[in-house]
Write a protein that holds these residues in place. Sequence first.
Motif, mmCIF file in Angstrom:
data_model
loop_
_atom_site.group_PDB
_atom_site.id
_atom_site.type_symbol
_atom_site.label_atom_id
_atom_site.label_comp_id
_atom_site.label_asym_id
_atom_site.label_seq_id
_atom_site.Cartn_x
_atom_site.Cartn_y
_atom_site.Cartn_z
ATOM 1 N N LEU A 56 -3.910 6.792 -3.641
ATOM 2 C CA LEU A 56 -3.680 5.519 -2.977
ATOM 3 C C LEU A 56 -3.359 4.474 -4.036
ATOM 4 O O LEU A 56 -4.039 4.385 -5.068
ATOM 5 N N ARG A 115 -3.311 2.222 -8.935
ATOM 6 C CA ARG A 115 -4.049 3.300 -8.292
ATOM 7 C C ARG A 115 -5.489 2.868 -8.027
ATOM 8 O O ARG A 115 -6.132 2.258 -8.878
ATOM 9 N N ALA A 171 0.425 5.455 0.165
ATOM 10 C CA ALA A 171 -0.424 6.633 0.343
ATOM 11 C C ALA A 171 0.414 7.864 0.041
ATOM 12 O O ALA A 171 1.500 8.035 0.606
ATOM 13 N N LEU A 210 -8.640 5.314 4.575
ATOM 14 C CA LEU A 210 -8.181 4.137 3.844
ATOM 15 C C LEU A 210 -9.330 3.175 3.540
ATOM 16 O O LEU A 210 -9.212 2.327 2.652
ATOM 17 N N LEU A 229 -2.130 12.401 1.105
ATOM 18 C CA LEU A 229 -3.548 12.320 1.470
ATOM 19 C C LEU A 229 -3.969 13.554 2.259
ATOM 20 O O LEU A 229 -3.349 13.912 3.264
ATOM 21 N N LEU A 252 0.845 -1.197 0.000
ATOM 22 C CA LEU A 252 0.000 0.000 0.000
ATOM 23 C C LEU A 252 0.877 1.242 0.000
ATOM 24 O O LEU A 252 1.852 1.320 0.753
#
Length: 505
Positions: A314, A320, A265, A303, A268, A263
């Motif tokens: 993300l 994506r 990020a 999330l 954000l 994952l």
Amino acid sequence: MTMNPHPLLQIENVSKSFPGVRALTDVDITVRAGEVHTLVGENGAGKSTLMKILAGVYQPDAGRLYWEGQPLVLPDTAAAQERGISIIYQEFNLLPHLTVAENILLNREPLRRFGLIDWNALNQRSRELMAELETEIDPQKLVSELSVAQQQLVEIVKALAIDARLIIMDEPTAALNPTEVRHLFDCITRLKARGSTIIFISHRLDEVFHISDQITVLKDGQMVGSAPASELTREEIVRLMVGRQLRDIFPTLAHAIGDQPLLEAKNLSSPHLHHVSFEMFPGEIVGVAGLEGHGQRELARALFGLEPLTQGDLHVDQQRVRMRNPQDAIRAGIVFISDDRKIEGLALPLGVRENVALPNLKVWSRLGMVSAAQEKSEVSAIVEALTVKTPSIEQQVRLLSGGNQQKTVLSKWLVGKPRILVFVEPTRGIDVGAKVEIYHLMGDLARAGACILLVSSDLLELLGMSNRVLVMREGALVAELDSANATEEAVMMAATGTSMEATHG
């Protein structure tokens, strides 16, 4: 004036049984006036049964109670209150449609001529009682408009109104944030100063040592240890409660961690988040720390598509993903274990089977028809694998303990074999034994290649379970600490913006 040489309360050889269950066996406990006497033990250890005997709800089958050396008989709750014993349950006993003052002085209202309530005197007396705890709540405000912490204070003030000498608090911090916990402890200190005695029930061992004078441990309905808090260690309490050492609570996280992020990020942002970026790798448990209200919970919810993002990307497995709602998250292999399992994690009136099945019906469906046999078989298997203690998979989840409710939440998600799990306060309100099981389950998931984001206000939990700890402050990620450098001091300094020089200089 001579002091009474006898303890305030003596519980002597008390036993209690229900059909098919021996709840208490020959329990002996001494509670001295003016102390905070903490009662700890796993769910099912007998704490609630014993407290209900003291509150006059149950009568013991055998044994005796003594109050300052004199036999104490409590045929009902009114008798307990008349003696000066008050109990504050986890589920508050307040009338939400009445005001604070009406709740505090219910059935004790000051009257004028002809039996009319003196409303000015009612509100003034409520203010005076609250002032004893140095707290200010508008006595004319409806209880339904109060926060959980404020409602708890109203319960304590109710105890003052009957001049309670013994106040029993059942898991009083379970739904409070750290600031509210500190305020509650200040109130307990003031209660002691005015001569009240407290029986405090808690699963949080850090709080137990902070507030207790005496600690008593129950296991399987029996008293297995009691000593001044200063003479006990966390390790000794855990060993008495669950029969294992503290070092066995947290799993060893020595397995290999993947080298490609599962994952990612990037930047954000939302009304509560400010340009948060981080990565998580297969096999890794990443903790998220910070003071209450600084964005940790909002990050976890973002999330899972519960917190709308205004900016940022993300990626899962370098692809994506758009996170508009929980369905998007589930399709991406992300699941969410909420800090409020009763509201967001479970359908309480439904059975274990139905709760586990709800997000998995498509897995067992063919041409729009659910295979009942497959559903029952797979639910039974996952419930057994997670050792959910329930008489049947049809048992309503509202009747399960907190730990077994939490394992039911995990069961429903693990059927789908998720790769990314977001845990928010996963052990809140559950006993040490259930905590150990959940910690080791998380370790097993990480070893199998999943990655876990762990948001917790329990620093011991974060440090014991995390490969890395991310620290948030004011919605931003301000520090990343590996396991070697993640200490309580380092986390708190980052969370508060305190430098090492300021701390030691």
